[in-house]
Design an enzyme around this catalytic site. Structure first.
Site, PDB file in Angstrom:
ATOM      1  N   HIS A   1       4.803 -15.155  26.958  1.00  0.00           N
ATOM      2  CA  HIS A   1       5.596 -16.209  27.603  1.00  0.00           C
ATOM      3  C   HIS A   1       4.685 -17.391  27.907  1.00  0.00           C
ATOM      4  O   HIS A   1       3.512 -17.206  28.210  1.00  0.00           O
ATOM      5  CB  HIS A   1       6.216 -15.688  28.907  1.00  0.00           C
ATOM      6  CG  HIS A   1       7.310 -16.569  29.432  1.00  0.00           C
ATOM      7  ND1 HIS A   1       7.073 -17.630  30.273  1.00  0.00           N
ATOM      8  CD2 HIS A   1       8.652 -16.545  29.212  1.00  0.00           C
ATOM      9  CE1 HIS A   1       8.214 -18.222  30.544  1.00  0.00           C
ATOM     10  NE2 HIS A   1       9.187 -17.589  29.918  1.00  0.00           N
TER      11      HIS A   1
ATOM     12  N   GLU B   1      13.485 -11.192  27.242  1.00  0.00           N
ATOM     13  CA  GLU B   1      14.326 -10.889  26.085  1.00  0.00           C
ATOM     14  C   GLU B   1      14.312  -9.406  25.724  1.00  0.00           C
ATOM     15  O   GLU B   1      15.263  -8.896  25.139  1.00  0.00           O
ATOM     16  CB  GLU B   1      13.876 -11.714  24.866  1.00  0.00           C
ATOM     17  CG  GLU B   1      13.812 -13.201  25.082  1.00  0.00           C
ATOM     18  CD  GLU B   1      15.165 -13.846  25.292  1.00  0.00           C
ATOM     19  OE1 GLU B   1      16.117 -13.131  25.645  1.00  0.00           O
ATOM     20  OE2 GLU B   1      15.266 -15.068  25.116  1.00  0.00           O
TER      21      GLU B   1
HETATM   22  N1  ACO Z   1       3.142 -11.092  19.615  1.00  0.00           N
HETATM   23  C1  ACO Z   1       1.896 -11.194  19.128  1.00  0.00           C
HETATM   24  N2  ACO Z   1       1.024 -12.145  19.461  1.00  0.00           N
HETATM   25  C2  ACO Z   1       1.449 -13.069  20.339  1.00  0.00           C
HETATM   26  C3  ACO Z   1       2.720 -13.042  20.933  1.00  0.00           C
HETATM   27  C4  ACO Z   1       3.596 -11.994  20.529  1.00  0.00           C
HETATM   28  N3  ACO Z   1       4.827 -11.893  21.017  1.00  0.00           N
HETATM   29  N4  ACO Z   1       2.871 -14.070  21.777  1.00  0.00           N
HETATM   30  C5  ACO Z   1       1.709 -14.752  21.737  1.00  0.00           C
HETATM   31  N5  ACO Z   1       0.842 -14.135  20.863  1.00  0.00           N
HETATM   32  C6  ACO Z   1      -0.526 -14.537  20.559  1.00  0.00           C
HETATM   33  C7  ACO Z   1      -0.545 -15.721  19.608  1.00  0.00           C
HETATM   34  O1  ACO Z   1      -0.575 -15.280  18.264  1.00  0.00           O
HETATM   35  C8  ACO Z   1      -1.811 -16.412  20.008  1.00  0.00           C
HETATM   36  O2  ACO Z   1      -2.914 -15.730  19.420  1.00  0.00           O
HETATM   37  P1  ACO Z   1      -4.219 -16.519  18.916  1.00  0.00           P
HETATM   38  O3  ACO Z   1      -4.749 -17.221  20.141  1.00  0.00           O
HETATM   39  O4  ACO Z   1      -5.081 -15.435  18.379  1.00  0.00           O
HETATM   40  O5  ACO Z   1      -3.716 -17.478  17.886  1.00  0.00           O
HETATM   41  C9  ACO Z   1      -1.881 -16.192  21.523  1.00  0.00           C
HETATM   42  O6  ACO Z   1      -1.109 -15.011  21.764  1.00  0.00           O
HETATM   43  C10 ACO Z   1      -1.293 -17.324  22.332  1.00  0.00           C
HETATM   44  O7  ACO Z   1      -0.071 -17.707  21.743  1.00  0.00           O
HETATM   45  P2  ACO Z   1       0.662 -19.089  22.070  1.00  0.00           P
HETATM   46  O8  ACO Z   1       1.549 -19.440  20.911  1.00  0.00           O
HETATM   47  O9  ACO Z   1      -0.320 -20.099  22.563  1.00  0.00           O
HETATM   48  O10 ACO Z   1       1.533 -18.666  23.297  1.00  0.00           O
HETATM   49  P3  ACO Z   1       2.709 -19.507  23.924  1.00  0.00           P
HETATM   50  O11 ACO Z   1       2.586 -19.335  25.373  1.00  0.00           O
HETATM   51  O12 ACO Z   1       2.793 -20.898  23.413  1.00  0.00           O
HETATM   52  O13 ACO Z   1       3.990 -18.725  23.319  1.00  0.00           O
HETATM   53  C11 ACO Z   1       5.978 -17.543  23.127  1.00  0.00           C
HETATM   54  C12 ACO Z   1       4.993 -18.203  24.100  1.00  0.00           C
HETATM   55  C13 ACO Z   1       6.558 -18.587  22.148  1.00  0.00           C
HETATM   56  C14 ACO Z   1       7.144 -16.943  23.933  1.00  0.00           C
HETATM   57  C15 ACO Z   1       5.252 -16.424  22.351  1.00  0.00           C
HETATM   58  O14 ACO Z   1       4.685 -15.501  23.243  1.00  0.00           O
HETATM   59  C16 ACO Z   1       6.160 -15.722  21.336  1.00  0.00           C
HETATM   60  O15 ACO Z   1       6.344 -16.225  20.223  1.00  0.00           O
HETATM   61  N6  ACO Z   1       6.744 -14.529  21.700  1.00  0.00           N
HETATM   62  C17 ACO Z   1       7.610 -13.810  20.811  1.00  0.00           C
HETATM   63  C18 ACO Z   1       9.028 -14.391  20.823  1.00  0.00           C
HETATM   64  C19 ACO Z   1       9.756 -14.100  22.112  1.00  0.00           C
HETATM   65  O16 ACO Z   1       9.768 -13.003  22.647  1.00  0.00           O
HETATM   66  N7  ACO Z   1      10.430 -15.158  22.624  1.00  0.00           N
HETATM   67  C20 ACO Z   1      11.169 -15.089  23.880  1.00  0.00           C
HETATM   68  C21 ACO Z   1      10.404 -15.770  24.982  1.00  0.00           C
HETATM   69  S1  ACO Z   1      11.222 -15.709  26.560  1.00  0.00           S
HETATM   70  C22 ACO Z   1      12.441 -16.921  26.499  1.00  0.00           C
HETATM   71  O17 ACO Z   1      12.428 -17.777  25.657  1.00  0.00           O
HETATM   72  C23 ACO Z   1      13.548 -16.892  27.483  1.00  0.00           C
END
Ligand code: ACO
Length: 370
Positions: A255, A310
């Site tokens: 998140h 989610e």
């Molecule tokens: N699975 C695997 N790796 C992940 C995940 C995940 N769910 N979420 C983040 N990471 C990793 C990224 O690959 C990144 O790795 P790196 O630094 O080696 O490249 C690191 O964690 C940071 O990721 P960011 O993209 O900077 O995290 P951000 O805070 O921008 O993303 C997000 C948040 C979009 C929700 C992300 O965690 C994600 O895509 N999750 C999966 C989709 C999901 O569950 N969405 C629902 C969110 S809740 C809502 O919208 C109400």
């Protein structure tokens, strides 16, 4: 960068870290995994409140007992508009269209009021339920005044049968959990529109457009297919490692704000545990979650990646029998409460939101000759 841009304050992509307002509606404490509506913890609101009470709390700041909420009837003009959409239309598009037509008929004026917020929030479930039937060639169902609460009304108007009390209560709890979440993209969109002194329906139509995007609208339907593919707990480790090795993300984890376990996921997990008919699915979800959290911690020791809302949304919405393609729009029904509360708060500020931008294009020059 131009001289003008260089002299201006620094740009923050995605407005990350930029404080764009003040609110007394909700506190999202990502560090400690807390979510408070008007100071009250989300877990207490789910355990002791109803969505009707939470709506009034968000709109007025007051907690009151005996608050009732009834779904609104469907105006003919909205039914006509829904009937003209292709049956494969995305449910978010259908909901957005219905609210646009409703808003045109209401002739709402600025500033938004609690009465307008109530009317719109009580219309939205009727509109989505109607779309859920119209797309199947079925006639919409009138709201049943004897059914208390929008969650029960929505399930009834969608399927034509009165829901059992446990399903209605579970969906009501989900509506509470999803009602509000600070300055997220759709809420901010609604506030920008309200800041121009445009009307509440226009603000909510814009908010639905923002929520529709996959980066915001969430991924509960994908959680369902992820668990379906994993199939059994003994396959979780290999499946998750393979997905992460391919560069994919695990749905329902991570998140932008929360570094701790999302308090909404904790609340919904409890709700799902109390539902009948979800036991097998939930057992798989809990076991897969344990494996996923361990692997994510090993792979990202410096970036806490925990379960988000989610993950257990999928369990609750599946448990009440909603089709997965209605999950994002069902989220929107709940978020009407927060959007409209923010519009009322923004109208009180009454200041046009208009940020600066760095111009990084061509310097002033003359048009080519001829
Ligand atoms: N699975 C695997 N790796 C992940 C995940 C995940 N769910 N979420 C983040 N990471 C990793 C990224 O690959 C990144 O790795 P790196 O630094 O080696 O490249 C690191 O964690 C940071 O990721 P960011 O993209 O900077 O995290 P951000 O805070 O921008 O993303 C997000 C948040 C979009 C929700 C992300 O965690 C994600 O895509 N999750 C999966 C989709 C999901 O569950 N969405 C629902 C969110 S809740 C809502 O919208 C109400």
């Amino acid at each position: 960068m131009t001289d003008l841009a260089a002299a201006a304050p620094p740009y923050s992509p995605g407005l990350a870290g930029v404080v764009a307002g003040e609110t007394s509606i909700a506190l999202v404490d990502g560090e400690h995994g807390r979510l408070l509506y008007r100071g009250y913890p989300i877990q207490q609101l789910v355990e002791r409140g109803t969505f009707a009470q939470v709506c009034e709390l968000l709109w007025t700041g007051a907690w009151s007992s005996g608050v009732a909420q009834a779904a609104a009837p469907l105006p003919d003009g909205v039914l006509t508009a829904l009937g003209q959409l292709p049956t494969g239309t995305n449910a978010m598009d259908a909901l957005r269209t219905a609210i646009s037509v409703w808003g045109a008929q209401q002739g709402l004026t600025w500033p938004p009021t609690v009465e307008q917020a109530r009317a719109l929030t009580c219309f939205a479930p009727t509109a989505l339920a109607a779309w859920g039937r119209v797309r199947r060639g079925l006639r919409p169902i009138e709201p049943d005044p004897a059914l208390p609460g929008l969650a029960a009304a929505f399930l009834h108007q969608l399927e034509g049968v009165r829901p059992d009390a446990a399903s209605a209560r579970a969906l009501d709890a989900y509506f509470i959990v999803a009602a509000e979440h600070g300055f997220n993209a759709s809420t901010f969109t609604a506030r920008v529109i309200t800041s121009t002194r445009s009307d509440l329906a226009s603000a909510v139509v814009g908010a639905i457009g923002a929520l529709k995007g996959p980066l915001h609208g969430g991924a509960p339907a994908e959680v369902v297919s992820q668990l379906h593919e994993i199939g059994s707990p003994d396959r979780a480790e290999a499946w998750i490692n393979a997905a992460l090795d391919r560069g994919e993300r695990l749905m329902g984890f991570g998140h932008r704000v929360y570094r701790a376990y999302d308090p909404r996921a904790a609340a919904l997990r409890k709700v799902a545990e109390g539902m009948s008919g979800t036991a097998d699915w939930l057992r798989l979800a809990v076991q897969v979650e344990d494996v996923a959290l361990r692997i994510l911690a090993e792979r990202h020791p410096d970036r806490p990646l925990k379960t988000n809302v989610e993950y257990y949304t999928a369990a609750v919405l599946q448990g009440v029998g909603l089709p997965p393609d209605l999950y994002p729009a069902t989220f929107a029904l709940a978020r009407h409460a927060g959007w409209t509360a923010h519009c009322i708060e923004q109208a009180g500020v009454d200041r046009l939101i208009r940020p600066d931008v760095h111009y990084v294009g061509e310097p002033e020059r003359d048009l080519p000759a001829g």
